[in-house]
Each structure stands twice: as C-alpha cells, then as structure tokens.
Design a protein around this motif. Sequence first.
Motif, PDB file in Angstrom:
ATOM      1  N   LEU B  61     -58.364  94.342  17.561  1.00  0.00           N
ATOM      2  CA  LEU B  61     -57.518  93.258  18.037  1.00  0.00           C
ATOM      3  C   LEU B  61     -57.282  92.239  16.928  1.00  0.00           C
ATOM      4  CD1 LEU B  61     -59.202  92.501  21.482  1.00  0.00           C
ATOM      5  CD2 LEU B  61     -57.392  94.147  20.973  1.00  0.00           C
ATOM      6  N   LEU B  74     -50.752  89.038  20.270  1.00  0.00           N
ATOM      7  CA  LEU B  74     -51.919  89.922  20.320  1.00  0.00           C
ATOM      8  C   LEU B  74     -51.480  91.283  19.803  1.00  0.00           C
ATOM      9  CD1 LEU B  74     -54.806  90.776  21.255  1.00  0.00           C
ATOM     10  CD2 LEU B  74     -53.778  91.330  23.475  1.00  0.00           C
ATOM     11  N   ILE B  76     -52.752  95.110  19.044  1.00  0.00           N
ATOM     12  CA  ILE B  76     -53.778  96.141  19.217  1.00  0.00           C
ATOM     13  C   ILE B  76     -53.412  97.279  18.278  1.00  0.00           C
ATOM     14  CG2 ILE B  76     -54.920  97.727  20.806  1.00  0.00           C
ATOM     15  CD1 ILE B  76     -54.038  95.923  23.100  1.00  0.00           C
TER      16      ILE B  76
END
Lengths: 119, 114
Positions: B61, B74, B76
């Motif tokens: 992350l 965010l 990933i």
Amino acid sequence: GAVVSQHPSRVICKSGTSVKIECRSLDFQATTMFWYRQFPKKSLMLMATSNEGSKATYEQGVEKDKFLINHASLTLSTLTVTSAHPEDSSFYICSAHPRARGSNFYEQYFGPGTRLTVT
Amino acid sequence: SQQGEEDPQALSIQEGENATMNCSYKTSINNLQWYRQNSGRGLVHLILIRSNEREKHSGRLRVTLDTSKKSSSLLITASRAADTASYFCATDARRETSGSRLTFGEGTQLTVNP
C-alpha cells in the motif's frame, strides 16, 4: 491487535419490537465507542458517539429516543433500536477508540457489524 | 457534496495490476485514514496519514496526501484476488480529542480478477 466484537451478527425481528446490539472491546478499554449505520453499497454514516459514563452524542437527524445507546463500562456499549420498523433494516457497525494513548491514538477498531432485518 | 468522496466508485482490474483509488474532502483535517471492508463485514484499518505527511507506505500500500488539493490516493501494487473489497477513506478533523469523529467517503469497490 485490538479486537471488537458485536452481538448478534444477524437479527430478524418483527415490526414494533425492540432489538439490542452489543459492542465489546475484547482486549482493550475504550473511552469512546461509535455507532454507524450502513445501507447496501453505501458508506458508513455516524449515528452517535458514546462515552463511558456519560450520555451519548447523537448526530443530526438521528432520533435519540429511537436509538438508545448505553456505554456502561469501558468495554461495552449497547445500541437498542426501539419500536423497529422495516426502514430501520440496515447494517449497524460499532467502533471503539482505545483509552490508552500511544502511536495508534487516532485509530478506531471496528466490530464485524450486525445485520438487522425488520419484517 | 459529502466530505470524503472516492473515485472511481468501482474499479475492476486483473491480478498483478496496480489499483489506484482517490479521495477528496472539503474541510481541514487532522489526519486521513483508509479502511477496507469485505462484503457484509466490518472495517479493517489499513493506514493513517497525518496532515503534515505527504506519503506513507505499508507493504503493498502507498498513500499520498495533498492538503492543498484536499485529496488523497491509495495505491495497491501487484494486486491479488484477495484484495477484492470496498475501500473507504475517512477524514478526522478534530485535534487531540479522546476519540476521533470520522467522516467516511462513499467508497470504491475494487474487484481483482484472477
């Protein structure tokens, strides 16, 4: 890690009855607990903030007489939905904020949620 | 508009690809947090970034925060099918209070296809 439990995980009740949902912090003391409501595929809406030993603070639009909150100890808060109606059907989630100050001071730990269905 | 808005609302990618979700907010904040929720379950805290931080990493992350634009992202990396979930940002506007009042965004539903 910090664990928060909720009971029951699912409940079905008839219209007009009351339902109590428990939120427990299992391995830490929680000064503050929060109750959220979540509709399908929607975000969490804060209903109220519960502080141990004092009255809960309700968000605007949330009926305090309908959603009774009790935070009798540092590890338990309860939400009672009184005179439930079908529109109260929802996913109710609690969270707990640790009493001890530390690096995780701003974190909340969430319970697994309670699915309430009012028929 | 509601504080904490994510985009996209839904994202579908293949395993191994990166997933980027964005969050915008309107008021000043103390910190911003990202949570994950599997269908019908509670929320799991992923990462917290304070208002004076610009970037933070935790495993796969990566979170960024731009307070001038009131936005966060965010990322990933190397996604897995197990990353399939809803992701929410939550803002905390209070300072040094006993318990933070979080305002959640609408969430992004991420689907990672095997």
